[in-house]
Design a protein around this motif. Structure first.
Motif, short mmCIF file in Angstrom:
data_model
loop_
_atom_site.label_atom_id
_atom_site.label_comp_id
_atom_site.label_asym_id
_atom_site.label_seq_id
_atom_site.Cartn_x
_atom_site.Cartn_y
_atom_site.Cartn_z
N SER A 68 0.82 -1.20 0.00
CA SER A 68 0.00 0.00 0.00
C SER A 68 0.86 1.26 0.00
O SER A 68 0.53 2.24 -0.64
CB SER A 68 -0.91 -0.04 1.21
N SER A 69 1.97 1.24 0.73
CA SER A 69 2.81 2.43 0.79
C SER A 69 3.46 2.73 -0.56
O SER A 69 3.68 3.89 -0.90
CB SER A 69 3.88 2.28 1.87
N ARG A 70 3.74 1.69 -1.35
CA ARG A 70 4.32 1.93 -2.67
C ARG A 70 3.31 2.65 -3.57
O ARG A 70 3.66 3.60 -4.27
CB ARG A 70 4.72 0.61 -3.30
N LYS A 71 2.06 2.23 -3.52
CA LYS A 71 1.02 2.89 -4.31
C LYS A 71 0.83 4.33 -3.83
O LYS A 71 0.62 5.23 -4.64
CB LYS A 71 -0.28 2.12 -4.24
N GLU A 72 0.88 4.53 -2.52
CA GLU A 72 0.76 5.89 -1.99
C GLU A 72 1.91 6.75 -2.46
O GLU A 72 1.72 7.92 -2.83
CB GLU A 72 0.70 5.85 -0.47
N ASN A 73 3.13 6.20 -2.45
CA ASN A 73 4.29 6.96 -2.92
C ASN A 73 4.19 7.28 -4.40
O ASN A 73 4.53 8.38 -4.83
CB ASN A 73 5.59 6.18 -2.64
#
Length: 65
Positions: A2-7
């Protein structure tokens, strides 16, 4: 994951110039107006146009015939 998509979304937002107002206090707002290079380019074009006008006036009106 999820953090990769947010980044990725945050990066896309930064590139597009969108800000959500959270966390990124160091980001500069989009620059408005003309910068130095643009002003220099405009000045050079005006100089070329003025020089061409002066040459045309001399050639068509003032030159000895």
């Amino acid at each position: 994951m999820s953090s990769r998509k947010e980044n990725e979304q945050r990066t896309l937002d930064i590139v597009a110039g969108r800000t959500d107002g959270s966390g990124d206090a160091g980001a500069r707002p989009a620059k408005s107006g003309l910068g130095g290079m643009e002003m220099a380019g405009i000045a050079l074009w005006l100089l070329v146009l003025a020089g061409g006008g002066l040459v045309a006036v001399y050639y068509f009106m003032l030159a000895p015939k």
